[in-house]
Design an enzyme around this catalytic site. Structure first.
Site, mmCIF file in Angstrom:
data_model
loop_
_atom_site.group_PDB
_atom_site.id
_atom_site.type_symbol
_atom_site.label_atom_id
_atom_site.label_comp_id
_atom_site.label_asym_id
_atom_site.label_seq_id
_atom_site.Cartn_x
_atom_site.Cartn_y
_atom_site.Cartn_z
ATOM 1 C CB CYS A 13 -0.892 0.110 1.105
ATOM 2 S SG CYS A 13 -2.108 -1.124 1.361
ATOM 3 N NE ARG A 24 4.746 1.742 -0.185
ATOM 4 C CZ ARG A 24 5.881 1.481 0.613
ATOM 5 N NH1 ARG A 24 7.013 1.816 0.205
ATOM 6 N NH2 ARG A 24 5.613 1.154 1.758
ATOM 7 C CD1 TRP A 32 -0.378 -6.466 -2.903
ATOM 8 C CD2 TRP A 32 -0.538 -6.995 -0.696
ATOM 9 N NE1 TRP A 32 -0.166 -7.684 -2.468
ATOM 10 C CE2 TRP A 32 -0.161 -8.278 -1.253
ATOM 11 C CE3 TRP A 32 -0.991 -6.861 0.743
ATOM 12 C CZ2 TRP A 32 -0.040 -9.407 -0.568
ATOM 13 C CZ3 TRP A 32 -0.800 -8.081 1.496
ATOM 14 C CH2 TRP A 32 -0.492 -9.402 0.625
ATOM 15 C CG ASN A 51 1.223 1.027 4.207
ATOM 16 O OD1 ASN A 51 1.113 -0.381 4.304
ATOM 17 N ND2 ASN A 51 2.684 1.129 4.195
ATOM 18 N N GLY A 52 -0.908 -0.788 6.704
ATOM 19 C CA GLY A 52 -0.788 -1.714 7.732
ATOM 20 C C GLY A 52 -1.909 -2.411 8.095
ATOM 21 C CD GLU A 79 16.500 -14.484 -6.686
ATOM 22 O OE1 GLU A 79 16.060 -14.668 -5.626
ATOM 23 O OE2 GLU A 79 16.233 -13.400 -7.175
ATOM 24 C CE LYS A 135 13.005 -12.404 -8.932
ATOM 25 N NZ LYS A 135 13.872 -12.138 -7.911
ATOM 26 C CD GLU A 145 9.455 -12.605 -7.994
ATOM 27 O OE1 GLU A 145 8.875 -11.981 -7.056
ATOM 28 O OE2 GLU A 145 10.647 -12.583 -7.790
ATOM 29 C CG HIS A 182 17.605 -37.452 -1.306
ATOM 30 N ND1 HIS A 182 18.080 -38.759 -0.623
ATOM 31 C CD2 HIS A 182 19.044 -37.163 -1.145
ATOM 32 C CE1 HIS A 182 19.468 -38.967 -0.534
ATOM 33 N NE2 HIS A 182 19.852 -37.607 -0.963
ATOM 34 C CE LYS A 208 11.370 -3.693 -5.491
ATOM 35 N NZ LYS A 208 11.733 -4.951 -6.068
#
Ligand code: F6R
Length: 614
Positions: free
Chosen positions: A2, A27, A80, A106-107, A487, A491, A494, A510, A609
């Site tokens: 947010c 955001r 968000w 925001n929160g 990583e 990538k 996402e 395994h 983000k």
């Protein structure tokens, strides 16, 4: 997560709020809204609030905000969603029942249910399903002609995290902001003031900023600002200057931020290393650590605390530290560590690694370690961010603003920070000056090597096109390549939404090898290091079971190239440095797969983000 913005000044607020929201869209981008105070008629001294909200991206909001939307003060929000579905109603700003008070938040307000019931008992009718709507209604409950006092009284009831901005129609030109766990920055313009979650929202108007700390409240109007703490005491704040230019947050000639940020890596790694390699002593200069040699010499263990991509950088870092400096080291997921009652040792050093410097899990883990007496340093990109300020020192990685939701250039800059720290620590221990010089020269040469990898973009795009319609993927590597495999898988999933698993190559037998079919490709990372033969055997095991194999290897390695179905060559170098060069093809591979599938590369679904909630 947010983004919130406020403006008070002589100009029309709406275009400024919309521009700020657009710059903070990374955001959160499921809905947005703005609310401005507007005079009740020409020359009138009474005001009302005008509100527009819309699901979708900022572009959708722009289309419904009237061109001539009057009002010279106001607030905005890009969401968000946490509590309540993505609907116009649940978008912010949220009004109190009278429609005279508006709030952006925001929160997460953890005790919102109890507050909601209490307010409903007093006759408040809630319009949304959000936790945030209790805030404007609490402010209304306490309002007796002074917004600042009412906000303070309302905040005393809240449990949870917030960055908020509140306006009241009866107090034209004034915005009250407060922070507890979610960032808030004041921007000082020329006869105008800004308030935002992030400096990017106001950088086109001012570079003079003031960062609020948790527990602080600010009142801004066009003439300036005033800050107080929870006990209503005045707090003196330092005005800081943002060091980067507007161009750093613009796409330039690139079609999207992610591509720009991938291709910026030779320069961003250079900046991370900038002036920090001491060739004379074959060591590193990291003054920001705020630790003298004696204290550094006493460190017997290093622990990294981080999330997501930053955690992967930490895994590479601890592998390198252990190998070079012979220091026991581990990398912990912040979201786990913070609730684990960790054992904190006084001779350990903790690194909180975070691009944004605002990740809630990492921040709370940092605080928990500090409460237990741990010495925590930060490795952050965003200057002035909460983690950077709350750490006892650290390393800024200076990648410049990273806007694409998927982290790329921050990752390689975080690696640079760990390589510098490893050089410093190993030179204080067993590493000879000649070995140190060799390492220092190779580190300084990394940007050139990354440039060579980037030159291979067309071949990577060709291979990505071939595999982009796969539903599942395995990413496999050993040693320092294991975190790079993690990583690469992160990538890919996402931004392309292809299911991908990163695994230690030695672990596939395994269990995961059961997944291998001609439809499930495996991407192997095969540097010419001491584990090459082992990884090559794992590749052959996959091939023997009909699984397609892509290998990212070293130029001239004909055996690996011949074993794989597709081969991406990277320059031959000191094996310790392959994490820098071998992650880049994976970033490009994910990017080109996503592009081929028509995904929104910069703003993938469900993500944001700067993850400031749990
Ligand atoms: C992945 C990504 C995330 C972040 C994670 C931590 O591309 O960007 O996994 O790495 O949310 O964020 P920071 O580094 O800001 O603490």
């Amino acid at each position: 997560m947010c983004g919130i913005i406020g403006y008070a000044g002589p100009r029309q607020a709406a275009p400024i709020l919309l521009e700020g929201l657009k710059r903070m869209e990374y955001r959160g981008y499921d809905s947005s809204g703005i609310c401005v105070g507007t005079a009740d008629g020409a020359g009138s001294t009474s005001y009302s609030l005008a509100l527009v909200k819309k699901i979708g991206k900022i572009q959708a909001l722009r289309q419904v905000v009237p061109k001539d939307f009057p009002g010279s003060w106001g607030i905005g929000h890009t969401r968000w969603a946490t509590h309540g579905a993505v609907t116009d109603r649940n978008a912010h700003p949220l009004l109190d029942n009278s429609g005279r008070i508006a709030c952006v938040h925001n929160g997460i307000i953890e005790n919102y249910r109890a507050l909601r019931e209490m307010l409903e008992g007093e006759g408040v009718v809630f319009q949304s399903e959000t936790d945030s709507e209790v805030i404007p209604n609490l402010v209304a409950k306490y309002y007796e002609g002074d917004l600042e006092s009412a906000v303070k009284a309302a905040l005393a009831n809240l449990q949870g995290t917030y960055g908020i901005a509140v306006i009241h129609a009866a107090e034209p030109g004034r915005i009250v902001g407060a922070r507890n766990g979610s960032p808030l920055v004041i921007g000082i313009g020329d006869g105008e003031m800004f308030l935002a979650s992030d400096v990017t929202a106001m950088i086109s108007h001012t570079k003079q900023v003031v960062y609020l700390n948790d527990g602080e409240l600010v009142v801004v109007d066009s003439s300036g600002f005033r800050t107080t703490d929870r006990e209503d005491r005045h707090v003196d704040k330092k005005i800081e200057k943002v060091s980067w230019e507007l161009g750093a947050i613009e796409k330039g000639d690139y079609p999207c931020y992610m591509e720009k940020e991938i291709f910026e890596q030779p320069e961003s790694i250079e900046r991370a290393l900038g002036g920090r390699i001491d060739f004379e002593t074959a060591s590193a200069k990291l003054a920001g650590l705020n630790l003298d040699r004696r204290r550094l010499g006493e460190i017997s263990r290093v622990e990294v605390i981080a999330a997501g991509t930053s955690w992967h950088a930490g895994l590479v870092g601890v592998g390198l530290l252990e190998r070079m400096a012979r220091i026991p080291a581990s990398a912990e997921l912040a979201s786990e560590l913070r609730y684990r009652n960790p054992v904190v040792q006084r001779d350990s050093l903790y690194f909180a690694v975070s691009q944004s410097g605002e990740t809630a899990d990492t921040l709370y883990a940092l605080r928990e370690m500090q409460r237990k007496g741990g010495h925590v340093l930060g490795i952050c990109n965003v200057v002035g961010s909460t983690i950077a300020r709350e750490s006892e020192g650290g390393i800024y990685v200076h990648s410049g603003p990273e806007i694409a939701v998927a982290s790329t250039k921050a990752f390689t800059s975080q690696l640079a920070a760990f390589y510098l720290f490893s050089l410093l620590m190993s030179r204080m221990r067993d590493l000879s000056i000649s070995e140190g010089s060799r390492f220092a020269r190779a580190l300084a040469g990394v940007p050139e090597q990354v440039k060579k990898v980037l030159a291979g973009r067309d071949e990577i795009q060709r291979i990505a096109k071939k595999y982009s319609h796969s539903r599942d993927f395995l990413f496999l590597g050993r040693g320092l390549m294991y975190p790079i495999a993690l990583e690469g898988a992160l990538k890919l999933k996402e931004i392309s939404y292809i299911h991908a698993e990163g695994y230690a190559a030695g672990e596939i037998k395994h269990g995961p090898i059961a997944l291998v079919t001609p439809e499930v490709p495996s991407l192997f990372l095969v540097p010419d290091d001491e584990l090459r033969e082992k990884t090559l055997s794992n590749m052959k095991e996959i091939k023997a079971r009909g699984g397609p194999v892509i290998a990212v290897g070293v130029e001239g390695d004909d055996e690996v190239a011949a074993t794989a179905d597709d081969f991406i060559a990277t320059p031959r170098m000191d094996p310790r440095f392959y994490p820098f060069t071998m992650v880049v093809p994976l970033q490009l591979f994910a990017y080109f797969c996503a592009l081929d599938l028509g995904r929104d590369v910069d703003q993938p679904r469900n993500l944001a983000k700067s993850v400031t909630v749990e």
